[in-house]
Design a protein around this motif. Structure first.
Motif, PDB file in Angstrom:
ATOM      1  N   MET A 142     -24.280  35.390 -33.978  1.00 48.62           N
ATOM      2  CA  MET A 142     -25.214  34.705 -33.090  1.00 48.62           C
ATOM      3  C   MET A 142     -25.256  35.442 -31.756  1.00 48.62           C
ATOM      4  N   ALA A 143     -26.469  35.641 -31.261  1.00 46.01           N
ATOM      5  CA  ALA A 143     -26.585  36.290 -29.961  1.00 46.01           C
ATOM      6  C   ALA A 143     -26.160  35.279 -28.900  1.00 46.01           C
ATOM      7  N   HIS A 144     -25.337  35.720 -27.992  1.00 48.85           N
ATOM      8  CA  HIS A 144     -24.907  34.774 -26.961  1.00 48.85           C
ATOM      9  C   HIS A 144     -24.452  35.500 -25.712  1.00 48.85           C
ATOM     10  N   ALA A 149     -22.179  28.710 -19.985  1.00 52.78           N
ATOM     11  CA  ALA A 149     -22.067  27.305 -20.373  1.00 52.78           C
ATOM     12  C   ALA A 149     -23.230  26.927 -21.272  1.00 52.78           C
ATOM     13  N   GLU A 150     -24.358  27.568 -21.041  1.00 56.57           N
ATOM     14  CA  GLU A 150     -25.551  27.270 -21.817  1.00 56.57           C
ATOM     15  C   GLU A 150     -25.340  27.605 -23.297  1.00 56.57           C
ATOM     16  N   SER A 151     -24.743  28.773 -23.574  1.00 51.94           N
ATOM     17  CA  SER A 151     -24.491  29.172 -24.967  1.00 51.94           C
ATOM     18  C   SER A 151     -23.565  28.187 -25.647  1.00 51.94           C
ATOM     19  N   VAL A 152     -22.534  27.827 -24.913  1.00 47.74           N
ATOM     20  CA  VAL A 152     -21.546  26.906 -25.476  1.00 47.74           C
ATOM     21  C   VAL A 152     -22.206  25.586 -25.852  1.00 47.74           C
ATOM     22  N   SER A 185     -15.298  29.941 -25.418  1.00 46.89           N
ATOM     23  CA  SER A 185     -15.895  31.263 -25.328  1.00 46.89           C
ATOM     24  C   SER A 185     -16.187  31.755 -26.735  1.00 46.89           C
ATOM     25  N   LEU A 186     -17.432  32.006 -26.992  1.00 50.49           N
ATOM     26  CA  LEU A 186     -17.853  32.437 -28.323  1.00 50.49           C
ATOM     27  C   LEU A 186     -17.299  33.819 -28.643  1.00 50.49           C
TER      28      LEU A 186
END
Lengths: 199, 153
Positions: A142-144, A149-152, A185-186
């Protein structure tokens, strides 16, 4: 017997990943875009449903619609897990205690689902188990934004389905539990299993 | 496996509810097997608690000319096989293989999304029935266990 053995069936991994991703998207779309359920005719937090790109979606928790999405995805996962365990645990010895089951989940179930083992297991020996996966397979592609915080926030709904799977597995093995997952954290993420006290 | 003479195969659910029972021996009434299956529930629980580990629980008890074998899965589903006592010794390995086939059949059945796992209803499935039938009659199922869609006419 030998003549009856059939080669094991294989499934394209990319297809499965697309399916799980799209399932989450579809759930959010169908529930959020249904004005009858959300009670509002227009919700500015998501884009025009006819717009292919979907527009920005609000994944905030506490939202009634997202609760419904959570419930649905978790239930789907639960049903999958319930059935899955009958197959995975077939050639295994009987479980002795809860820790044994959790270890089995960390090793074999994770291997079966994500082709890797859990990286770290912590427990307080009172029914809480924290399973840490440093690179959760469904997130790796997944692009992140590394620490945004938005991705999380956006990735949270994708954890509900595996949560349900875990709960289903444990439930069918006779362990009532609550499973929650979070990520800071991704692509790392942690699953927390809380086993209800046996009565 | 040719010398094993299966009289009955029974599947008992989590709450000791009967899920499936199949009589292969016309000389006894179905009722007798229901009775045997129910009396073996307690014995199985006991065995499982005692010598945990293996899912195969061995001979549970013998009754007149019948001997009862048990197997309990991790999910507390119990399989019971009733045999008419033969002249030759039955190897545990053979019994384990039969139970494993039942387990596979059950696993495949459970994977059907339309089957409600905790519904306490008896299993009604043509596929499952065929598989149990094949196991009970002591023959291999044509086309393997899961590939009926691809192979075999």
């Amino acid at each position: 017997m030998a003549a009856n053995q059939v080669p094991s069936k294989l499934v394209n991994e990319a297809a499965v990943e697309f399916l799980t991703t799209e399932m989450v998207e579809a759930m959010i779309r169908t529930i959020k875009d249904d004005p009858l359920k959300t009670g509002t005719d227009f919700d500015p937090s998501y884009g025009n449903p006819n717009d292919g790109a979907g527009g920005p979606k609000d994944y905030s928790e506490g939202d009634e619609a997202m609760e419904a999405v959570y419930y649905k995805l978790e239930m789907i996962g639960f049903r999958v897990g319930e059935r899955l365990i009958e197959k995975i645990s077939k050639d295994r010895l009987r479980f002795t205690d809860n820790l044994d089951v959790v270890k089995f989940v960390c090793k074999e179930v994770w291997m079966f689902l994500f082709k890797k083992q859990i990286d770290n297991l912590k427990t307080n020996h009172r029914g809480v188990y924290v399973l840490q996966d440093n690179s959760f397979r469904w997130f790796t592609r997944m692009a992140h934004d590394q620490s945004s915080a938005e991705s999380v926030k956006r990735v949270t709904p994708y954890l509900w389905f595996p949560c349900g799977i875990l709960r289903g597995i444990l439930s069918n093995l006779g362990i009532a539990s609550v499973v929650v997952a979070e990520t800071s954290s991704l692509p790392a993420c942690t699953f927390q299993i809380k086993i209800a006290k046996q009565t | 496996m040719a010398n094993i003479n299966i009289s009955c195969i029974a599947v008992i659910g989590k709450q000791n509810n009967p899920l499936y029972i199949k009589n292969f021996n016309p000389s006894h009434a179905d009722l007798k097997y229901h009775y045997i299956a129910h009396t073996s529930c307690d014995v199985m629980e006991e065995r499982a608690a005692m010598k945990a580990q293996d899912m195969y629980l061995g001979v549970l008890f013998s009754m007149e000319d019948l001997s009862v074998y048990g197997y309990m899965t991790n999910t507390k589903i119990k399989f019971i096989i009733v045999l008419t006592v033969p002249d030759v010794i039955i190897k545990d390995l053979d019994m384990k293989n039969i139970f494993r086939r039942i387990h596979t059949a059950y696993g495949n059945h459970v994977s059907n999304p339309f089957y409600e796992i905790d519904s306490l209803k008896m299993i009604k499935s043509k596929k499952f029935e065929q598989e149990i039938e094949a196991i009970g009659r002591g023959r291999a199922l044509e086309g393997g266990n899961r590939n009926s869609l691809m192979g075999a006419p």
